[in-house]
Design an enzyme around this catalytic site. Structure first.
Site, PDB file in Angstrom:
ATOM      1  N   LYS A 282       0.822  -1.205   0.000  1.00  0.00           N
ATOM      2  CA  LYS A 282       0.000   0.000   0.000  1.00  0.00           C
ATOM      3  C   LYS A 282       0.851   1.248   0.000  1.00  0.00           C
ATOM      4  O   LYS A 282       1.824   1.364   0.737  1.00  0.00           O
ATOM      5  CB  LYS A 282      -0.926  -0.018   1.216  1.00  0.00           C
ATOM      6  CG  LYS A 282      -2.079  -0.978   1.026  1.00  0.00           C
ATOM      7  CD  LYS A 282      -3.259  -0.543   1.869  1.00  0.00           C
ATOM      8  CE  LYS A 282      -4.467  -1.423   1.581  1.00  0.00           C
ATOM      9  NZ  LYS A 282      -5.597  -1.091   2.446  1.00  0.00           N
TER      10      LYS A 282
ATOM     11  N   ASN B  35      -2.015  14.488  35.756  1.00  0.00           N
ATOM     12  CA  ASN B  35      -3.219  14.251  34.961  1.00  0.00           C
ATOM     13  C   ASN B  35      -4.439  14.491  35.855  1.00  0.00           C
ATOM     14  O   ASN B  35      -4.475  14.053  36.999  1.00  0.00           O
ATOM     15  CB  ASN B  35      -3.207  12.804  34.442  1.00  0.00           C
ATOM     16  CG  ASN B  35      -4.260  12.563  33.375  1.00  0.00           C
ATOM     17  OD1 ASN B  35      -5.435  12.855  33.569  1.00  0.00           O
ATOM     18  ND2 ASN B  35      -3.843  12.041  32.244  1.00  0.00           N
TER      19      ASN B  35
ATOM     20  N   ASN C  16       0.106  10.496  22.435  1.00  0.00           N
ATOM     21  CA  ASN C  16      -1.017  10.154  21.564  1.00  0.00           C
ATOM     22  C   ASN C  16      -1.360  11.409  20.782  1.00  0.00           C
ATOM     23  O   ASN C  16      -1.803  12.397  21.354  1.00  0.00           O
ATOM     24  CB  ASN C  16      -2.247   9.738  22.380  1.00  0.00           C
ATOM     25  CG  ASN C  16      -1.989   8.539  23.285  1.00  0.00           C
ATOM     26  OD1 ASN C  16      -1.063   7.769  23.061  1.00  0.00           O
ATOM     27  ND2 ASN C  16      -2.818   8.385  24.303  1.00  0.00           N
TER      28      ASN C  16
ATOM     29  N   SER D 209      -7.377  12.752  24.101  1.00  0.00           N
ATOM     30  CA  SER D 209      -8.699  13.293  24.396  1.00  0.00           C
ATOM     31  C   SER D 209      -8.710  14.810  24.252  1.00  0.00           C
ATOM     32  O   SER D 209      -9.757  15.423  24.176  1.00  0.00           O
ATOM     33  CB  SER D 209      -9.155  12.861  25.790  1.00  0.00           C
ATOM     34  OG  SER D 209      -8.157  13.146  26.736  1.00  0.00           O
TER      35      SER D 209
ATOM     36  N   HIS E 156       0.381  17.579  23.518  1.00  0.00           N
ATOM     37  CA  HIS E 156       0.888  17.150  24.828  1.00  0.00           C
ATOM     38  C   HIS E 156       1.397  15.721  24.772  1.00  0.00           C
ATOM     39  O   HIS E 156       1.039  14.949  23.895  1.00  0.00           O
ATOM     40  CB  HIS E 156      -0.208  17.272  25.890  1.00  0.00           C
ATOM     41  CG  HIS E 156      -1.363  16.328  25.700  1.00  0.00           C
ATOM     42  ND1 HIS E 156      -2.350  16.514  24.748  1.00  0.00           N
ATOM     43  CD2 HIS E 156      -1.681  15.162  26.317  1.00  0.00           C
ATOM     44  CE1 HIS E 156      -3.226  15.520  24.809  1.00  0.00           C
ATOM     45  NE2 HIS E 156      -2.842  14.672  25.742  1.00  0.00           N
TER      46      HIS E 156
ATOM     47  N   GLN F 238       2.433  12.340  27.634  1.00  0.00           N
ATOM     48  CA  GLN F 238       2.066  11.858  28.960  1.00  0.00           C
ATOM     49  C   GLN F 238       3.174  10.982  29.517  1.00  0.00           C
ATOM     50  O   GLN F 238       3.984  10.442  28.778  1.00  0.00           O
ATOM     51  CB  GLN F 238       0.777  11.027  28.901  1.00  0.00           C
ATOM     52  CG  GLN F 238      -0.448  11.813  28.488  1.00  0.00           C
ATOM     53  CD  GLN F 238      -1.712  10.963  28.540  1.00  0.00           C
ATOM     54  OE1 GLN F 238      -2.141  10.517  29.595  1.00  0.00           O
ATOM     55  NE2 GLN F 238      -2.297  10.723  27.382  1.00  0.00           N
TER      56      GLN F 238
ATOM     57  N   CYS G 111      22.787  -2.430  18.605  1.00  0.00           N
ATOM     58  CA  CYS G 111      24.008  -1.954  17.935  1.00  0.00           C
ATOM     59  C   CYS G 111      24.238  -2.760  16.658  1.00  0.00           C
ATOM     60  O   CYS G 111      24.594  -2.202  15.612  1.00  0.00           O
ATOM     61  CB  CYS G 111      25.215  -2.075  18.861  1.00  0.00           C
ATOM     62  SG  CYS G 111      25.236  -0.872  20.212  1.00  0.00           S
TER      63      CYS G 111
END
Lengths: 332, 332
Positions: free
Chosen positions: A22, A76, A153, A161, A166, A168, A199
């Site tokens: 693809k 968080n 993410n 979300s 950001h 985490q 290595c």
């Protein structure tokens, strides 16, 4: 003929569908362009809506939890783990459990809602890496913690979300399975060869060149031989470094290669959602000869919600040699 | 206080967020109700659009690849692996690879486009299980194959590209990582205790009852102690059975418990997308004292596309004891 390839570190097998390979335009995933408007708790002026900052990069003249910062690290607001308490390790017959003690922090990478890691200044990316390092160094002092998982993410599909750029971190009283496996596997290789398997891989890849996307003075970015996902990319130090730290007290080269790769991914795949995960040695064995820290970047292009979850077996429609070419040739 | 729980077989750790325990209605996932209209290659009358059937359950009076069947097994039209050829195992420096030889088949579970495994007749579910068994038995004769992965993707989110109810199998010349790990781990337990770890788990769970969703004469359905996903459910034979087969030449009890659990999941979670994966011993060691075949059902409720991929570490917002209660109390 499709190929079955084995990742030498994890031992997982991957089907590479060579024939129906693809191309980037075959993947449709939501572009992560920033939207305007709406309330964002990570934007300057809204500091009072977040938990108090743990550290921030800000002028000395500005008080904590006020505007003026360039980067903030916070607990968080909805932590998966709790910072206070004892582990209270215990059994229940054949099962093992402990209290969910740990730290769950958010690194707000920029005050500008419109920027991403690939579009902010390179200096800002350096600061993000410094923030990772500072938090690792600080959390290491807490003897309850064995590992800190640092990850990003990007995009809702990748699990973010909030849109504001950001990363985490989760500090854990255990070493996660994947990390433990990587440590054991690379130790086994070392015991037999007296060499670090990473290595050896880097040396072979630099020789052949066919999966090398980019290298600078200190780091190399490559498509792994047996990638789980199309355009999966690893960034590794070229010299043996077992844990994440700034060589010569600088993250400039790492920021350069990371941002370059993210720009190339954005260009080739139209700002796809992605995850990256920092793989580094656990605190107790940071300095060792067998493990090699690295960053694994996984664009979220295919709906991998199928049998792969349960089988540890992956089908990848894009050969890494082709992904390498596309990324290498991206005009950024 | 959240809990960290370890799955005793895989060794993976899971955070169970006890406090913000999510109830079924907290999850929004697309309901898998069947849509009407549109061309479906799996519907009767369209047999000529699929590859020729390998086996079918059909009256003797009907010719192959014509209507009249109740179940069909076909080669996948776009197979991930190729059935003809040699493995040609080879190395490339530190890497290992072989030709992508294998079988990739589709089990069309019903001629009726509107039915799912939870709504078809129980007898039809039995036939699906027989089809799995027949294909396993047949593919075992091919000495190139070491393992057959049988799985189902229900719903687009779970990876299904066609709505018409079907399962898939992939016959592999290697044993997938997850299976190999489960075999090694349960063998280690057996070596130390002379008992099957699954038998010990089942016995403990039946004693406590708090994670038992349902049991019939031969099988038990339970929420595992350390589930990766909300409402993850395992179905296991209560007696020690190392590989998937019909005890007393009947799949009636297995069909009963499987369909009942799927109905309960559909009721509680509004027909969510899900995957299930059959975990059974590899061909070479089918009969053994340490491994215990089972079916793992994973509803797709949360966007698990985040760091879990790379870390082998999971956050589950629904304690299995609560999931058990919801499923047990579902009025089906």
């Amino acid at each position: 003929m499709p190929e079955l390839r084995k990742d030498p570190i994890s031992g997982r097998w991957v089907i590479i569908s060579v024939e129906r390979g693809k191309r980037p335009t075959d993947f449709i995933s939501p572009s992560q362009k920033r939207k305007a408007g709406g309330f964002c708790p990570f934007c300057p002026g809204n500091e009072h809506t977040t938990p108090p900052e743990i550290i921030a990069f800000r002028p000395a003249s500005t008080p904590p939890n006020s505007p003026g910062w360039t980067l903030r690290v916070l607990p968080n607001k909805f932590p998966a783990l709790q910072i206070h308490g004892d582990l209270n390790k215990r059994g229940e017959g054949v099962f093992d459990m402990m209290n969910g003690i740990g730290a769950h922090e958010v690194i707000i990478e920029t005050p500008d809602h419109q920027l991403s890691l690939s579009t902010m200044s390179q200096r800002a990316v350096e600061d993000v890496l410094w923030a990772y390092y500072f938090r690792l160094t600080d959390l290491k002092k807490d003897i309850r913690f064995k590992y800190v998982l640092i990850f990003k993410n990007e995009g809702e599909v990748a699990g973010a979300s909030l849109e504001h750029s950001h990363s985490q971190l989760i500090a854990l009283p255990i070493v996660p399975k994947t990390v433990r496996e990587e440590m054991e596997s690379s130790k086994k290789y070392y015991d037999s060869k007296e060499r670090c398997i990473f290595c050896d891989i880097i040396s072979q890849e630099l020789d052949s060149g066919k999966r090398v996307i980019y290298e600078n003075d200190r780091y190399v970015a490559l498509s792994p031989f047996a990638p789980r996902d199309p355009f999966e990319t690893w960034i590794l130090p070229k010299n043996h470094e077992s844990y994440f730290y700034p060589p010569d007290k600088s993250f400039a080269s790492l920021a350069e290669i990371l941002q370059r790769i993210l720009k190339q991914i954005d260009k080739v795949l139209d700002m796809p959602p992605y995850n990256f995960i920092l793989h580094t040695s656990p605190f107790k064995e940071e300095m060792n000869d067998y493990y090699h820290w690295h960053l694994e970047i996984l664009p979220r292009l295919t709906r991998r919600a199928g049998f792969e979850w349960g089988s540890g077996f992956f089908i990848n429609p894009t050969p890494p040699e082709e992904a390498t070419k596309f990324l290498r040739e991206a005009k950024i």
